[in-house]
Design an enzyme around this catalytic site. Structure first.
Site, short mmCIF file in Angstrom:
data_model
loop_
_atom_site.label_atom_id
_atom_site.label_comp_id
_atom_site.label_asym_id
_atom_site.label_seq_id
_atom_site.Cartn_x
_atom_site.Cartn_y
_atom_site.Cartn_z
N THR A 15 1.26 -1.64 0.12
CA THR A 15 -0.25 -0.35 -0.32
C THR A 15 1.08 1.26 -0.15
O THR A 15 0.46 1.95 -0.91
CB THR A 15 -1.02 0.62 0.89
OG1 THR A 15 -1.82 -1.30 1.25
CG2 THR A 15 -1.72 1.32 1.50
N SER A 57 1.75 -7.68 -0.65
CA SER A 57 2.88 -8.61 0.56
C SER A 57 2.34 -10.60 0.75
O SER A 57 2.67 -11.01 0.57
CB SER A 57 3.28 -8.43 1.51
OG SER A 57 2.07 -7.90 2.55
N1 ASP Z 1 -2.14 -5.72 0.86
C1 ASP Z 1 -1.14 -4.71 1.27
C2 ASP Z 1 0.12 -5.63 1.81
O1 ASP Z 1 0.06 -6.03 2.02
C3 ASP Z 1 -1.60 -4.09 1.96
C4 ASP Z 1 -0.31 -3.15 2.48
O2 ASP Z 1 0.21 -2.82 2.06
O3 ASP Z 1 -1.15 -2.83 3.81
O4 ASP Z 1 0.89 -5.83 0.10
#
Ligand code: ASP
Length: 233
Positions: A15, A57
């Protein structure tokens, strides 16, 4: 030549770098645009940017941990004060743990993971500030893999994500924070693993990870034969 301390910033996605498009949120097409979210970094550090991955991630796997570990290890003698790894929050603590074990106990500089709960476009959000703070933390006398997030710096292999939305997203239930981020970076003393000046011992580099791991929660109805079943199937 620049007088500013040098940091290597490794970008892996999440994000913290996401951009809004007509199709929803997307990773940046050019990861190098990522640095534009915090132009003020130029005021206190010189950054070498490494666009290593561009992934959510939740899709990270052990070969990505290996790539990150190698990216740090290959540059270990390049005179950086520290490394910052921009990463998604969902599995950041797994990657931080993996790198802590891969880089081992002779690591003599900080490797600082950070990410964000909001995309950089959210003005009151945490993308820009977490990146700036992580770069500050990377200048400190820490010799380990850490997570810098919100107001805290945690030991990487002791942290876990605790919230999907709050800016205070990580915790370290069994080990105290290594630092509180206030006007200064308030390292808690004695610093458990501090940078040493007496030359660097070579890193004991172990970047290989077993893929077949099963996490089992201890619950009252857990019975031994379940393991036999899992192993044989
Ligand atoms: N789904 C995203 C990730 O882990 C969430 C984030 O970055 O907060 O890449």
């Amino acid at each position: 030549m620049s007088e500013k301390p040098r940091i290597c910033l490794i970008y892996t996605g999440g994000t913290i770098g996401m951009v809004e498009t007509s199709d929803g949120l997307r990773p940046p097409e050019k990861p190098s645009d990522f640095l534009k979210i915090a132009p003020e970094l130029e005021e206190f550090v010189e950054i070498d940017f490494v666009p290593l991955l561009n992934k959510d991630s939740t899709n990270m796997n052990p070969s990505d941990w290996e790539k990150m570990a190698r990216a740090v290890h290959e540059r270990r003698n390049d005179r950086y004060e520290g490394f910052v790894i921009a990463h998604g929050t969902d599995t950041m603590h797994f990657s931080a743990s993996a790198l802590a074990f891969a880089l081992g106990r002779n690591l003599n500089f900080p490797v600082v993971f950070t990410g964000a709960q909001t995309i950089p476009k959210v003005l009151h959000g945490d993308a820009r500030i977490n990146l700036v703070r992580a770069c500050r933390v990377a200048l400190e006398s820490l010799a380990e893999v850490v997570i810098s997030f919100g107001d805290f710096v945690f030991r990487g292999c002791r942290a876990q994500k605790k919230d999907e939305r709050k800016f205070d997203a990580f915790e370290s239930p069994a080990f105290p924070p290594l630092a509180y981020i206030t006007e200064t970076i308030d390292l808690q003393r004695p610093i458990p693993r501090e940078k040493k000046d007496d030359g660097r011992k070579e890193i004991e580099f172990r970047p290989h990870f077993e893929k077949g791991i099963l996490q089992v929660a201890l619950i009252p109805i857990l019975f031994g034969m379940i393991f036999a079943y899992i192993i044989l199937v």
